[in-house]
Design an enzyme around this catalytic site. Structure first.
Site, PDB file in Angstrom:
ATOM      1  N   LYS A   1      -7.266   9.943  14.814  1.00 50.49           N
ATOM      2  CA  LYS A   1      -7.269   9.409  13.650  1.00 50.49           C
ATOM      3  C   LYS A   1      -8.407   8.317  13.589  1.00 50.49           C
ATOM      4  O   LYS A   1      -8.454   7.744  14.284  1.00 50.49           O
ATOM      5  CB  LYS A   1      -6.061   8.675  13.171  1.00 50.49           C
TER       6      LYS A   1
ATOM      7  N   GLY B   1       0.297  -1.888   5.769  1.00 49.07           N
ATOM      8  CA  GLY B   1       1.198  -2.772   5.955  1.00 49.07           C
ATOM      9  C   GLY B   1       2.006  -3.582   4.955  1.00 49.07           C
ATOM     10  O   GLY B   1       2.793  -4.366   5.022  1.00 49.07           O
TER      11      GLY B   1
ATOM     12  N   ALA C   1      -0.531   4.783   4.751  1.00 49.92           N
ATOM     13  CA  ALA C   1      -0.861   3.225   4.375  1.00 49.92           C
ATOM     14  C   ALA C   1       0.026   2.720   3.220  1.00 49.92           C
ATOM     15  O   ALA C   1      -0.573   3.513   2.103  1.00 49.92           O
ATOM     16  CB  ALA C   1      -2.187   2.635   4.675  1.00 49.92           C
ATOM     17  N   GLY C   2       0.649   1.755   2.823  1.00 52.87           N
ATOM     18  CA  GLY C   2       1.178   1.293   1.779  1.00 52.87           C
ATOM     19  C   GLY C   2       2.521   1.756   1.594  1.00 52.87           C
ATOM     20  O   GLY C   2       3.620   1.356   0.667  1.00 52.87           O
TER      21      GLY C   2
ATOM     22  N   ASN D   1       4.274   3.616   9.168  1.00 49.44           N
ATOM     23  CA  ASN D   1       4.911   3.020  10.479  1.00 49.44           C
ATOM     24  C   ASN D   1       5.619   1.518   9.834  1.00 49.44           C
ATOM     25  O   ASN D   1       6.863   1.350  10.342  1.00 49.44           O
ATOM     26  CB  ASN D   1       3.589   2.444  11.212  1.00 49.44           C
ATOM     27  N   SER D   2       4.884   0.836   9.025  1.00 48.94           N
ATOM     28  CA  SER D   2       5.773  -0.378   8.656  1.00 48.94           C
ATOM     29  C   SER D   2       7.021  -0.425   7.900  1.00 48.94           C
ATOM     30  O   SER D   2       8.026  -0.947   8.007  1.00 48.94           O
ATOM     31  CB  SER D   2       4.548  -1.414   8.026  1.00 48.94           C
TER      32      SER D   2
END
Length: 275
Positions: free
Chosen positions: A117, A178, A204-205, A226-227
């Site tokens: 990645k 995040g 992301a987001g 992830n977050s």
């Protein structure tokens, strides 16, 4: 928890294919930010993910099986590692990290794993990826036989250029890393999906399951988060929720939504109703 969508999804959908490798899950998850290794392991299992990503710069490459390392506790016979170059600010740093990532894959028994990645982020405030650096690094790594999955701002022109270079996917951000803001670039992501001949992975987001549903309903091939999981009050429950969101959104996309109308339309026929 019983996965009620599983049988229907298997009947109508093909598995995700990246390069020449097939994955059963369209949800990818990260390995960072968890409070404990046990919570991380439990959450990754609950997510049903086939691919997990880890930042090479934050790993002890020479000692990946140290006691506190999550790598010791994951089943690499059923999970596929996606090393990432998070934290790299230049092309040179990203190329070095990719090489270390390839070595790490060998250490966990995935000697044929050339996935990377690609993230190049010189902007510490907003964490926006460098498009020019990403193009340069992608070209170099593709020539070195890496399977490159580039993380990008949702720019349809850049996405197409990376695809034409030979990237195996494109990974546009939904909103800042995040942030949990959801999909703030719907129109651009929609164009990227319409133009792409490789999988488009929204990255992301993502903040919750409904964001994953929205991404998949657009026609994204997969979602990476992830977050949203690691920062949830109950990470393993959120992981399961997002897994179901990905499946639900995929089913909705395959089903094809109804056309939007400008006015109401009765669900029941009015013919034969006496006045």
């Amino acid at each position: 928890m019983v996965n009620v969508n599983c049988n229907i999804l298997q009947a109508v959908d093909k598995n995700l294919m990246i390069a020449d490798k097939i994955f059963r899950s369209r949800l990818m998850v990260g390995t960072g930010k968890y409070e404990t290794v046990q919570i991380a392991k439990q959450s990754i299992h609950a997510s049903g993910a086939s691919i997990v990503t880890a930042a090479i710069r934050r790993l002890q490459i020479n000692h990946p099986f140290e006691e506190k390392s999550l790598f010791k506790y994951l089943d690499w016979n059923s999970l596929w590692l996606l090393p990432n170059t998070a934290g790299c600010t230049t092309v040179e740093e990203a190329v070095r990290a990719a090489s270390l990532g390839r070595e790490l894959c060998k250490k966990i028994g995935q000697s044929n794993n050339n996935f990377i990645k690609l993230e190049i982020i010189p902007d510490y405030k907003y964490l926006l990826p460098d498009p020019i650096g990403t193009l340069k690094a992608a070209e170099y790594l593709i020539n070195k036989q890496y399977t490159v999955l580039p993380y990008i701002y949702p720019d349809p022109v850049l996405a197409k250029q990376l695809e034409e270079l030979g990237c195996s996917t494109v990974m546009p951000l939904g909103s800042p890393i995040g942030s949990g803001q959801g999909l703030k670039h719907l129109d651009s992501i929609r164009v990227i999906i319409e133009n792409a001949k490789v999988p488009v992975i929204v990255d992301a987001g993502i903040g919750t399951a409904s964001d994953a549903v929205q991404a998949m309903e657009l026609g994204a091939s997969a979602v990476l988060t992830n977050s949203a999981i690691a920062n949830a009050q109950q990470p393993h429950i959120m992981a399961s929720s997002i897994q179901l969101g990905v499946q639900s959104g995929r089913l909705a996309y395959l089903a094809g939504r109804m056309n939007e109308l400008t006015q109401a339309q009765s669900s029941s026929p009015i013919i034969g109703i006496s006045s």
